[in-house]
Design a protein around this motif. Structure first.
Motif, PDB file in Angstrom:
ATOM      1  N   ASN A 109       0.843  -1.215   0.000  1.00 41.63           N
ATOM      2  CA  ASN A 109       0.000   0.000   0.000  1.00 41.63           C
ATOM      3  C   ASN A 109       0.872   1.256   0.000  1.00 41.63           C
ATOM      4  N   ASP A 110       1.917   1.222   0.838  1.00 37.29           N
ATOM      5  CA  ASP A 110       2.820   2.380   0.873  1.00 37.29           C
ATOM      6  C   ASP A 110       3.528   2.557  -0.464  1.00 37.29           C
ATOM      7  N   THR A 111       3.946   1.440  -1.055  1.00 39.08           N
ATOM      8  CA  THR A 111       4.605   1.516  -2.362  1.00 39.08           C
ATOM      9  C   THR A 111       3.653   2.054  -3.422  1.00 39.08           C
ATOM     10  N   TRP A 112       2.387   1.637  -3.359  1.00 39.05           N
ATOM     11  CA  TRP A 112       1.386   2.136  -4.317  1.00 39.05           C
ATOM     12  C   TRP A 112       1.282   3.650  -4.209  1.00 39.05           C
ATOM     13  N   LYS A 113       1.238   4.154  -2.970  1.00 40.22           N
ATOM     14  CA  LYS A 113       1.099   5.600  -2.793  1.00 40.22           C
ATOM     15  C   LYS A 113       2.310   6.332  -3.346  1.00 40.22           C
ATOM     16  N   GLU A 160      13.032  -4.122  -8.836  1.00 43.47           N
ATOM     17  CA  GLU A 160      13.574  -5.475  -8.737  1.00 43.47           C
ATOM     18  C   GLU A 160      12.686  -6.410  -7.933  1.00 43.47           C
ATOM     19  N   ASN A 161      11.962  -5.874  -6.995  1.00 39.09           N
ATOM     20  CA  ASN A 161      11.218  -6.733  -6.073  1.00 39.09           C
ATOM     21  C   ASN A 161       9.709  -6.659  -6.259  1.00 39.09           C
ATOM     22  N   TYR A 162       9.231  -5.710  -7.012  1.00 40.44           N
ATOM     23  CA  TYR A 162       7.790  -5.551  -7.155  1.00 40.44           C
ATOM     24  C   TYR A 162       7.415  -5.478  -8.630  1.00 40.44           C
ATOM     25  N   PHE A 163       6.171  -5.806  -8.880  1.00 43.66           N
ATOM     26  CA  PHE A 163       5.587  -5.630 -10.215  1.00 43.66           C
ATOM     27  C   PHE A 163       4.715  -4.378 -10.194  1.00 43.66           C
ATOM     28  N   ARG A 165       6.805 -21.520 -15.050  1.00 47.17           N
ATOM     29  CA  ARG A 165       6.768 -21.780 -13.604  1.00 47.17           C
ATOM     30  C   ARG A 165       5.744 -20.849 -12.976  1.00 47.17           C
ATOM     31  N   SER A 166       4.905 -21.414 -12.142  1.00 42.73           N
ATOM     32  CA  SER A 166       3.852 -20.634 -11.501  1.00 42.73           C
ATOM     33  C   SER A 166       4.439 -19.910 -10.296  1.00 42.73           C
ATOM     34  N   VAL A 167       4.280 -18.584 -10.318  1.00 45.13           N
ATOM     35  CA  VAL A 167       4.816 -17.756  -9.227  1.00 45.13           C
ATOM     36  C   VAL A 167       3.647 -17.119  -8.493  1.00 45.13           C
ATOM     37  N   PRO A 168       3.461 -17.453  -7.203  1.00 43.27           N
ATOM     38  CA  PRO A 168       2.375 -16.820  -6.441  1.00 43.27           C
ATOM     39  C   PRO A 168       2.745 -15.384  -6.088  1.00 43.27           C
ATOM     40  N   ILE A 169       1.787 -14.491  -6.200  1.00 42.43           N
ATOM     41  CA  ILE A 169       2.026 -13.089  -5.875  1.00 42.43           C
ATOM     42  C   ILE A 169       0.844 -12.553  -5.083  1.00 42.43           C
ATOM     43  N   ILE A 170       1.094 -11.418  -4.436  1.00 41.15           N
ATOM     44  CA  ILE A 170       0.029 -10.613  -3.825  1.00 41.15           C
ATOM     45  C   ILE A 170      -0.082  -9.340  -4.644  1.00 41.15           C
ATOM     46  N   LEU A 171      -1.287  -9.033  -5.029  1.00 41.36           N
ATOM     47  CA  LEU A 171      -1.523  -7.906  -5.935  1.00 41.36           C
ATOM     48  C   LEU A 171      -2.432  -6.898  -5.247  1.00 41.36           C
ATOM     49  N   VAL A 172      -1.955  -5.649  -5.208  1.00 45.89           N
ATOM     50  CA  VAL A 172      -2.736  -4.549  -4.643  1.00 45.89           C
ATOM     51  C   VAL A 172      -3.130  -3.618  -5.785  1.00 45.89           C
ATOM     52  N   SER A 173      -4.430  -3.409  -5.922  1.00 45.96           N
ATOM     53  CA  SER A 173      -4.946  -2.560  -7.014  1.00 45.96           C
ATOM     54  C   SER A 173      -5.806  -1.451  -6.433  1.00 45.96           C
ATOM     55  N   LYS A 174      -5.745  -0.281  -7.092  1.00 40.47           N
ATOM     56  CA  LYS A 174      -6.598   0.829  -6.681  1.00 40.47           C
ATOM     57  C   LYS A 174      -6.819   1.748  -7.889  1.00 40.47           C
ATOM     58  N   GLY A 175      -8.049   2.180  -8.025  1.00 43.26           N
ATOM     59  CA  GLY A 175      -8.388   3.030  -9.166  1.00 43.26           C
ATOM     60  C   GLY A 175      -8.250   4.519  -8.858  1.00 43.26           C
ATOM     61  N   PHE A 176      -8.167   5.312  -9.914  1.00 41.94           N
ATOM     62  CA  PHE A 176      -8.117   6.776  -9.784  1.00 41.94           C
ATOM     63  C   PHE A 176      -8.751   7.363 -11.062  1.00 41.94           C
ATOM     64  N   ASN A 177      -9.187   8.598 -10.983  1.00 39.35           N
ATOM     65  CA  ASN A 177      -9.865   9.253 -12.103  1.00 39.35           C
ATOM     66  C   ASN A 177      -8.848   9.929 -13.025  1.00 39.35           C
ATOM     67  N   LEU A 202      -3.790   1.557 -10.932  1.00 37.91           N
ATOM     68  CA  LEU A 202      -2.393   1.314 -10.633  1.00 37.91           C
ATOM     69  C   LEU A 202      -2.322   0.024  -9.805  1.00 37.91           C
ATOM     70  N   GLN A 203      -1.520  -0.914 -10.276  1.00 43.63           N
ATOM     71  CA  GLN A 203      -1.383  -2.195  -9.610  1.00 43.63           C
ATOM     72  C   GLN A 203       0.053  -2.407  -9.160  1.00 43.63           C
ATOM     73  N   VAL A 204       0.194  -2.861  -7.943  1.00 44.31           N
ATOM     74  CA  VAL A 204       1.517  -3.161  -7.377  1.00 44.31           C
ATOM     75  C   VAL A 204       1.459  -4.585  -6.848  1.00 44.31           C
ATOM     76  N   GLY A 205       2.378  -5.414  -7.304  1.00 45.41           N
ATOM     77  CA  GLY A 205       2.406  -6.813  -6.875  1.00 45.41           C
ATOM     78  C   GLY A 205       3.766  -7.222  -6.378  1.00 45.41           C
ATOM     79  N   ALA A 206       3.795  -8.269  -5.570  1.00 44.49           N
ATOM     80  CA  ALA A 206       5.061  -8.783  -5.031  1.00 44.49           C
ATOM     81  C   ALA A 206       4.986 -10.300  -4.999  1.00 44.49           C
ATOM     82  N   PRO A 207       6.036 -10.998  -5.389  1.00 50.53           N
ATOM     83  CA  PRO A 207       6.050 -12.466  -5.293  1.00 50.53           C
ATOM     84  C   PRO A 207       6.119 -12.926  -3.831  1.00 50.53           C
ATOM     85  N   ILE A 208       5.428 -13.992  -3.546  1.00 47.74           N
ATOM     86  CA  ILE A 208       5.384 -14.486  -2.153  1.00 47.74           C
ATOM     87  C   ILE A 208       5.867 -15.929  -2.055  1.00 47.74           C
ATOM     88  N   TYR A 209       6.558 -16.401  -3.090  1.00 47.38           N
ATOM     89  CA  TYR A 209       6.997 -17.800  -3.000  1.00 47.38           C
ATOM     90  C   TYR A 209       8.046 -17.974  -1.900  1.00 47.38           C
TER      91      TYR A 209
END
Length: 504
Positions: free
Chosen positions: A43-47, A79-82, A138-150, A163-170
């Motif tokens: 969430n902080d990275t998204w902001k 390097e660490n986030y999508f 290879r299947s990579v599990p991630i956590i994806l945080v999404s939030k819309g804006f106008n 804007l979507q920010v994701g991180a691998p959690i494997y």
């Protein structure tokens, strides 16, 4: 199943359940904490990323604009986030404007599910999803945080950006898988160690009980109640149990000894009673047979009277012997009946009795007893006004037993009756100048059928009188004092508690 095994199983089972609950709770706590912290970081990275986006006026086939992400100085993020910046237009597929280099390098894009799309359009909240990306087959599990804006131009809404920010959690998943295995193995090893130690401690704790069992088995097999359980541990439950069992064994030994003594006395009683009863029965039977022979030979025909005067005299003697032995048997049976009542727990009916009239009546009647010694009644004035709690009939029987004994063992000399006073007790003294006894005989004179060696064969008797006298004295709460010397006589003092003392 032994107590030791049950204790071990219970202990191990409780420990296993405790470890299971602890491991499950630890797993949930760490999972919640780590993933919550990761979501917060996303969430902080998204902001931070949202503040760096910009709109570039490059014409496109959808509105003439394009969104760009400025990720300069955010290489760590790259390097660490999508990262992915998209826009939503009505029912059309999302338009991807920009992506991070990590996604570009793999030729991937972050999906937007239909449920997430509706929430993005309707709300301005963070939407968290877990999904899998296929990277290099290879299947990579991630956590994806999404939030819309106008997206607006000149105050007019053009489109809805995402804007979507994701991180691998494997790494986290590997950590939690390792944590599961570690907790399972640790719990299993702990339970095994605890079960082993529990088995050892249970054996050590229950060892005193095994000693109790072994000791009681030895006592049971050997019938030796002198043995006791040796215990040198603390005064805990087992210590108290050992003390209780030892005390119980002590009481059992006492009761067993008393029973053995009672059985020996009973066997001796039966043996002596049989001997005493056999003598008069033999005499009676012999005299009856003699009478039968004499009368069968001497009867005259028709008159029914013996013709020989000598036979008449012998018949009279035989009948006298029969009467004497029958009288002896009657006394023996009466004495045995009194002792049987004593053994059965017979309780006398006691009531207040004036002592002096009772003693004077016994002294008067003693004049008519068969005797060779002089009968002397001494000073009885100390009995004036004294009252004892007793039974009149048994009190008279008690005095007659000692007086008859004194007459029986005193062939010459005197027998004297008088009274003594000692505080709240009164003593009735019967003294004779007869044969006396050796001091070693005194402890046994109240035993049943016991007769001193010096009197055996010289005086008639059953040996039960003093036993009955001792029982009567005990029932009256009194005591007996014996003073004797062989060849000089014997003195008996019967001490009785006084319940009423006359005023001085």
């Amino acid at each position: 199943m032994s107590i030791r095994l049950r204790l071990t199983l219970w202990y191990s089972g409780i420990l296993a359940v405790t470890l299971l609950l602890f491991g499950f709770g630890l797993y949930l706590f760490l999972s919640f904490y780590i993933y919550s912290d990761l979501e917060k970081q996303l969430n902080d990275t998204w902001k931070q990323t949202y503040e760096r986006k910009k709109t570039v006026g490059i014409p496109t086939f959808r509105g003439g604009y394009q969104l760009k992400l400025e990720l300069d100085n955010l290489d760590t993020f790259s390097e660490n986030y999508f990262f992915q910046l998209s826009s939503l237009n009505e029912e059309e597929a999302p338009l991807i404007h920009d992506r991070s280099s990590l996604l570009k390098g793999y030729g991937l894009s972050l999906p937007i599910s239909e449920s997430a799309r509706q929430k993005i359009v309707q709300t301005d909240q963070f939407i968290v999803e877990r999904l899998n990306l296929t990277v290099s087959n290879r299947s990579v599990p991630i956590i994806l945080v999404s939030k819309g804006f106008n997206i607006s131009e000149n105050g007019q809404l053009i489109s809805r950006g995402v804007l979507q920010v994701g991180a691998p959690i494997y790494y986290y998943q590997n950590f939690f898988n390792l944590l599961q295995y570690s907790l399972a193995i640790l719990a299993l090893v702990t339970v095994l160690i605890a079960a082993t130690l529990g088995w050892f401690l249970a054996r050590k704790a229950l060892r005193p009980i095994e000693q109790v069992i072994v000791a009681t088995q030895k006592i049971e097999k050997g019938a030796d109640l002198d043995k006791r359980i040796i215990y040198d541990g603390p005064e805990d439950e087992i210590g108290r149990l050992t003390v209780t069992i030892n005390n119980m064994l002590g009481r059992l030994q006492l009761v067993y000894s008393e029973l053995e003594e009672a059985y020996r006395a009973q066997r001796r009683f039966v043996s002596d009673a049989s001997h005493e009863l056999r003598t008069p029965l033999t005499t009676i039977r012999g005299n009856v047979e003699l009478l039968e022979k004499m009368w069968s030979k001497s009867l005259t025909s028709g008159q029914g009277t013996p013709a020989n005067p000598e036979h008449v005299e012998m018949s009279i003697e035989a009948m006298q012997d029969i009467a004497g032995e029958a009288h002896r048997m009657s006394r023996l049976v009466n004495d045995m009946l009194s002792l049987a009542r004593a053994d059965a727990g017979f309780e006398m009916e006691l009531r207040p009795i004036e002592l002096k009239p009772l003693v004077e009546e016994v002294a008067r009647r003693a004049l008519f007893l068969p005797r060779q010694a002089e009968w002397i009644v001494g000073d009885l004035d100390v009995l004036d006004g004294l009252t004892v709690r007793g039974n009149k009939d048994y009190m008279q029987q008690l005095l007659f037993i000692f007086i008859e004994n004194a007459f029986k063992f005193t062939s010459e000399g005197s027998v004297r009756l008088d009274a003594l006073r000692s505080r709240e007790q009164i003593g009735l003294r019967i003294a004779d100048t007869g044969m006396g006894m050796d001091k070693e005989e005194v402890p046994h004179i109240f035993d049943r059928f016991y007769r001193a060696d010096v009197s055996r064969g010289k005086t008639a008797g059953t040996g039960l009188g003093l036993s009955i006298a001792k029982w009567i004295i005990d029932e009256h709460g009194g005591s007996i004092e014996v003073i004797t010397r062989e060849g000089e006589g014997t003195t008996f003092v019967i001490w009785l508690p006084v319940v009423f003392l006359p005023s001085a």
